[in-house]
Scaffold this motif. Sequence first.
Motif, mmCIF file in Angstrom:
data_model
loop_
_atom_site.group_PDB
_atom_site.id
_atom_site.type_symbol
_atom_site.label_atom_id
_atom_site.label_comp_id
_atom_site.label_asym_id
_atom_site.label_seq_id
_atom_site.Cartn_x
_atom_site.Cartn_y
_atom_site.Cartn_z
ATOM 1 N N SER A 111 0.698 -1.183 0.204
ATOM 2 C CA SER A 111 -0.070 0.193 -0.081
ATOM 3 C C SER A 111 0.483 1.741 0.053
ATOM 4 N N ALA A 112 0.523 1.802 -0.760
ATOM 5 C CA ALA A 112 1.411 3.606 -0.925
ATOM 6 C C ALA A 112 1.589 4.221 0.873
ATOM 7 N N GLU A 113 1.094 4.074 1.564
ATOM 8 C CA GLU A 113 0.895 4.271 2.806
ATOM 9 C C GLU A 113 2.416 3.705 3.600
ATOM 10 N N ASP A 114 2.762 1.984 2.807
ATOM 11 C CA ASP A 114 3.631 1.659 4.332
ATOM 12 C C ASP A 114 5.052 1.977 3.965
ATOM 13 N N ALA A 115 4.529 2.830 3.187
ATOM 14 C CA ALA A 115 6.360 3.103 2.849
ATOM 15 C C ALA A 115 7.241 4.132 4.177
ATOM 16 N N ARG A 116 6.370 4.845 4.952
ATOM 17 C CA ARG A 116 5.883 5.024 6.055
ATOM 18 C C ARG A 116 5.928 4.766 7.773
ATOM 19 N N ILE A 117 5.872 3.281 7.546
ATOM 20 C CA ILE A 117 5.475 2.353 8.750
ATOM 21 C C ILE A 117 6.661 1.660 8.831
ATOM 22 N N PHE A 118 7.119 1.046 10.097
ATOM 23 C CA PHE A 118 8.041 0.541 10.093
ATOM 24 C C PHE A 118 7.609 -0.165 11.785
ATOM 25 N N VAL A 119 8.617 -2.013 11.812
ATOM 26 C CA VAL A 119 8.821 -2.730 12.543
ATOM 27 C C VAL A 119 9.268 -2.732 12.868
ATOM 28 N N ALA A 120 9.398 -3.036 14.778
ATOM 29 C CA ALA A 120 10.971 -2.863 15.367
ATOM 30 C C ALA A 120 9.997 -3.379 16.455
ATOM 31 N N PHE A 121 11.540 -5.075 16.616
ATOM 32 C CA PHE A 121 11.460 -5.453 17.510
ATOM 33 C C PHE A 121 12.220 -5.193 19.228
ATOM 34 N N GLN A 122 12.061 -4.965 20.194
ATOM 35 C CA GLN A 122 12.227 -4.263 21.252
ATOM 36 C C GLN A 122 14.624 -5.208 21.499
ATOM 37 N N PRO A 123 13.691 -6.712 21.367
ATOM 38 C CA PRO A 123 14.689 -7.070 21.824
ATOM 39 C C PRO A 123 15.842 -7.104 20.318
ATOM 40 N N HIS A 124 16.110 -6.789 19.782
ATOM 41 C CA HIS A 124 16.822 -7.254 18.263
ATOM 42 C C HIS A 124 17.622 -5.528 18.703
#
Length: 311
Positions: free
Chosen positions: A101-114
């Motif tokens: 989706s066009a909006e996904d470029a601004r959405i990020f995934v992060a897991f603090q243990p990483h």
Amino acid sequence: MRRVLLIGSGEVGAKHAEALMRTDGLALVAVADPAPAVAPPAGVPLLERWADALSGFGPDVVVVATPPGVALDVARTAARGGATVLVEKPVTVDEAALAPSAEDARIFVAFQPHFAPGLPELLARRPAVRRAEVTLVCRRDRAYYRGWRTRYATAGGVLHQQAIHGLALALRLLPATAIASCTTDVHRVRQWAESEDRITATATFADGTVLTVDARVDSHEERRHEVTLHLDDGQRLRIRGRNLEAGLGDSLAAPGDLQLRQAMYRALPTGGTSSPAHPSVFPLSELRRTLEVIDRVYRTARTVSEAGTAA
């Protein structure tokens, strides 16, 4: 100073709120939740509607800590408004919903243990891994499974809720090839709706690499969530901790949850549509592989009774 809006004020949202309030360079301007389980920090306004919070505060960063049934829509709406968005796992339990989706470029995934010692460097160099073993041992009581976590369709199960930190790490390091075969046993001893007590799985990929999972949430053993990596050169790397937080370092010197969350926030891109500048942050599109593998694991599962016979 980056203005942050937190959407979701449950158990996980409360952890974000505390960490955001204690992170230099960030200002928590509001919390949005129609039925907050935890009150926001003193002085931080609480709004019932997240859409009103987005329009009223114009945040630079939005942290989405809602159940997966609404998280993706919230994240994409926030990104459409120009914010950089950090989404909590698992975002959605339907990998098809992550179609670009066009909006996904601004959405990020992060897991603090990483962000644990050695893991950013490991993700940056991507060594050749031939086998990854994910182990989770913890104990969840019945109260944890009340509400939206009760059913697989809304919560995702043990692999989405507890083991996803290790699974996502392992799958980012394994080659992205198709699953050739998968075998899974699911143990439901306590019979709490669709919630598993233990799940064991082996997935073999087209290139011969292997992922194994042993996730137990009804155990009185010492809590741990670990990933063991077997490299092509024969080396073995063990990522340790209650929740990976020791990384490749000394368990006695492992950072706490607050330190890891602060590192996660600081690593978020500042350019809106810019690519992640930190290896432990990844775009929403990369989460799709983790969800695909989890879905395949569950679709191949056989249920094992308390007596040990398959159903």
